[in-house]
Design a protein around this motif. Structure first.
Motif, mmCIF file in Angstrom:
data_model
loop_
_atom_site.group_PDB
_atom_site.id
_atom_site.type_symbol
_atom_site.label_atom_id
_atom_site.label_comp_id
_atom_site.label_asym_id
_atom_site.label_seq_id
_atom_site.Cartn_x
_atom_site.Cartn_y
_atom_site.Cartn_z
ATOM 1 N N THR A 270 5.943 5.561 -10.333
ATOM 2 C CA THR A 270 6.636 4.021 -10.671
ATOM 3 C C THR A 270 7.648 3.827 -9.670
ATOM 4 O O THR A 270 8.537 4.745 -9.580
ATOM 5 N N ASN A 271 7.553 2.904 -8.798
ATOM 6 C CA ASN A 271 8.418 2.511 -7.978
ATOM 7 C C ASN A 271 9.392 1.395 -8.352
ATOM 8 O O ASN A 271 8.985 0.651 -9.458
ATOM 9 N N THR A 272 10.489 0.983 -7.845
ATOM 10 C CA THR A 272 11.418 0.174 -8.201
ATOM 11 C C THR A 272 11.594 -0.709 -6.903
ATOM 12 O O THR A 272 12.007 -0.167 -5.633
ATOM 13 N N TYR A 273 11.616 -2.150 -7.182
ATOM 14 C CA TYR A 273 12.176 -2.996 -5.965
ATOM 15 C C TYR A 273 13.471 -3.537 -6.527
ATOM 16 O O TYR A 273 13.353 -4.250 -7.337
ATOM 17 N N SER B 246 6.511 8.585 1.954
ATOM 18 C CA SER B 246 7.619 7.780 2.043
ATOM 19 C C SER B 246 7.359 6.523 2.391
ATOM 20 O O SER B 246 5.810 6.230 2.820
ATOM 21 N N THR B 247 7.845 5.209 2.355
ATOM 22 C CA THR B 247 7.395 3.905 2.462
ATOM 23 C C THR B 247 8.452 3.205 3.434
ATOM 24 O O THR B 247 9.677 3.315 3.424
ATOM 25 N N THR B 248 8.077 2.234 3.995
ATOM 26 C CA THR B 248 8.877 1.140 4.830
ATOM 27 C C THR B 248 8.775 -0.319 4.070
ATOM 28 O O THR B 248 9.311 -1.162 4.887
ATOM 29 N N VAL C 57 0.890 -1.218 0.006
ATOM 30 C CA VAL C 57 -0.053 -0.062 0.061
ATOM 31 C C VAL C 57 0.914 1.142 -0.060
ATOM 32 O O VAL C 57 1.551 1.312 1.037
ATOM 33 N N PHE C 58 0.831 2.124 -1.060
ATOM 34 C CA PHE C 58 1.396 3.415 -1.260
ATOM 35 C C PHE C 58 0.655 4.434 -0.828
ATOM 36 O O PHE C 58 -0.556 4.537 -1.624
ATOM 37 N N THR C 59 1.014 5.547 -0.350
ATOM 38 C CA THR C 59 0.167 6.607 0.049
ATOM 39 C C THR C 59 0.552 7.886 -0.844
ATOM 40 O O THR C 59 1.915 7.863 -1.055
ATOM 41 N N PHE C 60 -0.449 8.786 -0.984
ATOM 42 C CA PHE C 60 0.136 10.087 -1.754
ATOM 43 C C PHE C 60 -0.567 11.207 -1.071
ATOM 44 O O PHE C 60 -1.662 11.132 -0.380
ATOM 45 N N THR C 61 -0.033 12.409 -1.254
ATOM 46 C CA THR C 61 -0.639 13.763 -0.828
ATOM 47 C C THR C 61 -0.759 14.570 -2.004
ATOM 48 O O THR C 61 0.050 14.770 -2.546
#
Length: 332
Positions: free
Chosen positions: A242-245, A201-203, A154-158
């Motif tokens: 787009t996120n990168t793992y 930010s994400t954990t 779950v990614f969050t946005f503002t």
């Protein structure tokens, strides 16, 4: 001899007016209907007694002609036009006309009223309010490169307008970003609104966020019926994050041990080679080592940067030492 005289006065005319003011919508073209009604029995009637007035304008009732002194009471009442977004003031407004005889054959009229009445122009102003509201819900796309999205991702946005947070968003396992509604509470919201969208930010281990700020421009217009229309002018195609793992690397060191049976005090040396079977598998350095009988040797470290199954062989070289039998079968 008797003389009889007659005293008569002329008539006097009064024209009443109704003005319409609208708060909350300067460009209103709506029309409003007013009725002038006599409260006092026998008071003259206007023709027309019902008029339609546009917002910001003044309308004239028919002329009232008074032929006798007295006090005459009238009401001016706005009809509920039921236009959406408008609040009507249907409370009757009382206007009093006092007609007096000046003793010289003339009638004079004095007009008074309550709130909103201007005696110098005989105009009753009735004020309406206009209110309109609207909203928009932005949508976005989340892409994760390096692996598939899962339920726990779950990614969050503002979303901000200037420095003010106006909405937030969250993504689901399918990559859809749902934002909370951006609300436009009144007609002051009409115009262009520029929003910036950033990823929080994400954990989540191994995942780096998309640090680019996305910009969306929304145009808000008044439908004129109590609702505001919000349309995305630009930037809707840019709400893609787009996120990168990436995983860290892991190291493996393989060893080769030499056992010799039949000669406990052997000092012979034996050579082993580590070879990758899987295409693209990392290689060791050194990949060839020499080990004495009864000892263990280390191949170079293997560093793995991605998941997968990697196959290697360790093979003993035939050293051709007299009396020794070599095991040259590759060990997987």
């Amino acid at each position: 001899i008797e003389f009889t005289n007659t005293y008569a006065t002329g008539s006097t005319d009064v024209t009443l007016h109704a003005a319409k003011a609208v708060e909350g919508k300067d460009d209103s073209t709506a029309e409003f209907t007013f009725t002038l009604a006599a409260v006092t029995t026998g008071a003259p009637a206007a023709d027309p007694a019902e008029i339609t007035v546009k917002a910001g304008e003044t309308g004239d009732f028919g002329k009232l002609t008074f032929e006798a002194a007295g006090t005459y009471e009238y009401t001016i009442t706005e009809e509920d036009g039921k236009l959406k977004g408008y609040t009507y003031d249907t409370e009757p407004k009382t206007v009093t006309i006092t007609v007096e005889d000046d003793g010289e054959g003339h009638l004079t009229a004095t007009v008074t009223g309550g709130t909103g009445f201007k005696a110098d122009t005989n105009t009753q102003t009735i004020t309406n309010t206009y209110e309109a509201k609207g909203e928009i819900t932005l949508e976005g796309i989340k892409i994760l490169e390096g692996r598939e999205l899962t339920d726990s991702d779950v990614f969050t946005f503002t979303v901000k307008e200037g420095s003010t947070v106006v909405a937030t968003g969250a993504s689901d396992k399918n990559g859809a970003i749902t934002f909370t509604k951006i609300e436009y509470p009144d007609v002051d919201s009409v115009g262009e609104h520029t929003y910036t969208i950033t990823e929080d930010s994400t954990t989540i281990p191994g995942v780096s966020i998309d640090g680019e700020t996305k910009t969306v421009t929304v145009t808000v217009t008044d439908n004129g019926n109590g609702t505001l229309k919000a349309d995305i002018k630009s930037g809707s195609d840019d709400i893609t994050f787009t996120n990168t793992y990436e995983t860290g690397s892991t190291d493996v060191t393989l060893h080769a041990a030499k056992e010799v049976t039949g000669k406990a005090d052997s000092t012979a040396e034996f050579t082993f080679t580590l070879a990758a079977v899987t295409t693209g598998a990392p290689t060791a350095d050194p990949a060839e080592i020499t080990v004495k009988a009864g000892a263990t040797g280390d191949f170079g470290k293997l560093t793995f940067d991605s998941e997968g199954t990697y196959e290697y062989t360790i093979t003993e070289e035939d050293g051709k030492l007299p009396g020794y039998t070599y095991d040259t079968e590759p060990k997987t």
